[in-house]
Design an enzyme around this catalytic site. Structure first.
Site, mmCIF file in Angstrom:
data_model
loop_
_atom_site.group_PDB
_atom_site.id
_atom_site.type_symbol
_atom_site.label_atom_id
_atom_site.label_comp_id
_atom_site.label_asym_id
_atom_site.label_seq_id
_atom_site.Cartn_x
_atom_site.Cartn_y
_atom_site.Cartn_z
ATOM 1 N N VAL A 23 20.605 71.774 57.915
ATOM 2 C CA VAL A 23 20.585 71.269 56.448
ATOM 3 C C VAL A 23 21.945 71.188 55.670
ATOM 4 O O VAL A 23 22.234 70.596 54.824
ATOM 5 C CB VAL A 23 19.819 73.083 55.032
ATOM 6 N N ASP A 41 31.167 75.919 61.164
ATOM 7 C CA ASP A 41 30.321 76.985 62.313
ATOM 8 C C ASP A 41 30.227 77.747 63.278
ATOM 9 O O ASP A 41 31.475 77.228 63.483
ATOM 10 C CB ASP A 41 29.269 75.649 62.814
ATOM 11 N N THR A 91 18.021 81.893 57.294
ATOM 12 C CA THR A 91 17.227 83.517 56.442
ATOM 13 C C THR A 91 16.524 84.007 57.038
ATOM 14 O O THR A 91 15.224 83.714 57.112
ATOM 15 C CB THR A 91 17.412 83.550 55.466
ATOM 16 N N THR A 126 17.674 80.455 51.573
ATOM 17 C CA THR A 126 16.917 81.236 51.180
ATOM 18 C C THR A 126 16.102 82.702 51.341
ATOM 19 O O THR A 126 15.964 83.188 52.569
ATOM 20 C CB THR A 126 15.089 81.052 51.229
ATOM 21 N N CYS A 266 11.254 77.208 56.493
ATOM 22 C CA CYS A 266 10.690 78.030 55.720
ATOM 23 C C CYS A 266 9.382 78.264 55.791
ATOM 24 O O CYS A 266 9.242 79.261 55.102
ATOM 25 C CB CYS A 266 11.048 76.458 54.749
ATOM 26 N N ARG A 337 12.362 76.067 66.327
ATOM 27 C CA ARG A 337 12.945 77.860 65.562
ATOM 28 C C ARG A 337 11.302 77.684 65.225
ATOM 29 O O ARG A 337 11.260 77.138 64.453
ATOM 30 C CB ARG A 337 13.937 77.094 64.943
#
Length: 439
Positions: A23, A41, A91, A126, A266, A337
């Site tokens: 993202v 990062d 998240t 999120t 997500c 992931r």
């Protein structure tokens, strides 16, 4: 604040991106075409890849990374050079399905330690409604010694990037923006309008923007769960689910969702953020969690269906050689992931089967680190009893029936083929020598 926007546009101030994954990195690259960007990062290895012109996410490609003006860094002190900060860290959820806010809390601590007066901080991660103001702001204040609303302002603009999707990109998706007050909202909106061609939607409040994001994926999750439940029912009736959906899809208002594995960072995660907060407030979700349970069990269901087909084909289960094609959570994307293919792999292990896994698109290093799995190649697939096509990668779409035939044991009377996504033409495999099964 209006002054900050003008300074950003004139190159007198920089913006920062905190978290350069699937993202954050595309956002950083998009902004860098217009303004000065610091890309931060914690993962120094990832930063070194970007600096050497390599895009491990495949989201924008190596050539774009080689030519971008983003200042990639793992040095948090470089954040002091920026006045507009975008936090785009993951998240995830913990093993008990409760929110794992440690990445966003950690990012807030690092940013707080390097936050200058007059800054605007926008979160994209999120979260459930309230996290930005109730959890992130106190951390920023504590670490910086600054006061929110006086020394710095905050906003929230949920990410809507769809990894691996070359059509729905940052520039082409309407961007929800929000701010703690009208002035902040105006600044946040103007900054995002620099790169979002589709325009922005100004949400009434930060909590409204947080809630809008978390329900988008919850809605998709519930709809896919419905399709998965239909698939289970129709298999018991010996009806092809995809044919049913094609027929029903001729009605103008039928929602064209498909059954499948629901993983990733997500859709398979966000609903748990909403239900966690709901539980805290004394309401126990029924529909959302029911959908989650169905989707979380689909890997096990696929593995059990494969075993049943092995038995039908008179192939001994414990010694069966199985190949799984695809391991990522979605097609043409290297991200492994929260992939649900691992559930199929683990469930087959319960039957004594150790499948060979092939995925030319996946991040092999990440898969080894997260799951302890090493990938084979298509050339390694020989004398196989059963194949599961788990992910609709373009490379797998190119496989012909002759290609698949060569993977199987010559002496097997029946070849077991599980086509989760319905990638193949069913008619080609409804033959005497195949047991073909799809969701």
């Amino acid at each position: 604040m209006t002054d900050l926007y003008e300074k950003i546009v004139k190159g007198q101030e920089k913006i920062s991106l905190i978290g350069l994954g699937y993202v954050g990195m595309p956002i950083a690259v998009a902004f860098a075409r217009k303004i000065k960007v610091v890309g931060f990062d914690l993962n120094a290895e990832k930063i070194n890849l970007y600096k050497s012109g390599i895009d491990p996410t495949n989201e924008v490609g190596n050539e774009v990374i080689q030519n971008t003006t983003v200042e990639f860094t793992a040095d948090a002190s470089k954040l002091k050079e920026a006045k507009f900060h975008i936090v785009a860290v993951p998240t995830p959820v913990k093993s008990d399905h409760t929110p794992d806010l440690s990445p966003v809390e950690g990012a807030s601590r690092i940013l707080g330690q390097n936050l200058a007066k007059g800054s605007v901080v926008v979160y994209e991660s999120t979260v459930y409604p309230g996290v930005t103001e109730d959890i992130c702001v106190p951390i920023l204040e504590k670490e910086s010694g600054l006061k929110c609303g006086v020394d710095f302002k905050i906003g929230y603009s949920p990410e809507r990037i769809n990894p691996g999707d070359k059509i729905h990109r940052l520039e082409t998706i309407t961007k929800i923006v929000s701010g703690m007050d009208e002035e902040t909202l105006d600044t946040v909106a103007k900054v995002y309008e620099l790169v979002v061609d589709a325009g922005v939607y100004r949400a009434e409040s930060i909590k409204v923007a947080e809630a809008a994001k978390v329900i988008e994926n919850s809605q998709r999750d519930i709809n896919i769960a419905f399709m998965n439940e239909l698939s289970i029912i129709f298999h018991k009736m010996d009806i092809d689910t995809q044919e049913v959906l094609k027929a029903a899809g001729t009605k103008w208002n039928f929602l064209k969702f498909m059954p499948g594995l629901v993983g990733g960072h997500c859709i398979g995660v966000d609903p748990y953020y909403l239900t966690y907060k709901s539980d805290e407030l004394g309401y126990h979700s029924r529909i959302i969690l029911a959908g989650r349970r169905i989707n979380d069990e689909m890997g096990k269901y696929v593995a059990e269906s494969l075993v049943k087909n092995l038995i039908k084909a008179d192939i001994p289960v414990k010694t069966a050689k199985v190949a799984i094609l695809g391991f990522t959570f979605k097609e043409n994307c290297p991200d492994t992931r929260n992939t649900k293919v691992i559930d199929i792999y683990n469930e087959l292990g319960e039957y004594g089967i150790c499948p060979i896994v092939v995925d030319p698109a996946a991040d092999a290093h990440e898969a080894k680190r997260l799951y302890g799995i090493s990938f084979g190649t298509l050339e390694d697939i020989k004398d196989i009893d059963a194949i599961i096509i788990a992910v609709a990668h373009d490379e797998f779409k190119k496989l012909s029936k002759a290609d698949l035939d060569r993977f199987y044991k010559a002496e097997n009377v029946k070849k077991v083929l599980v086509d989760i996504k319905g990638l193949l033409n069913k008619a080609d495999y409804m033959t005497e020598d195949y047991h073909y099964w799809r969701l």
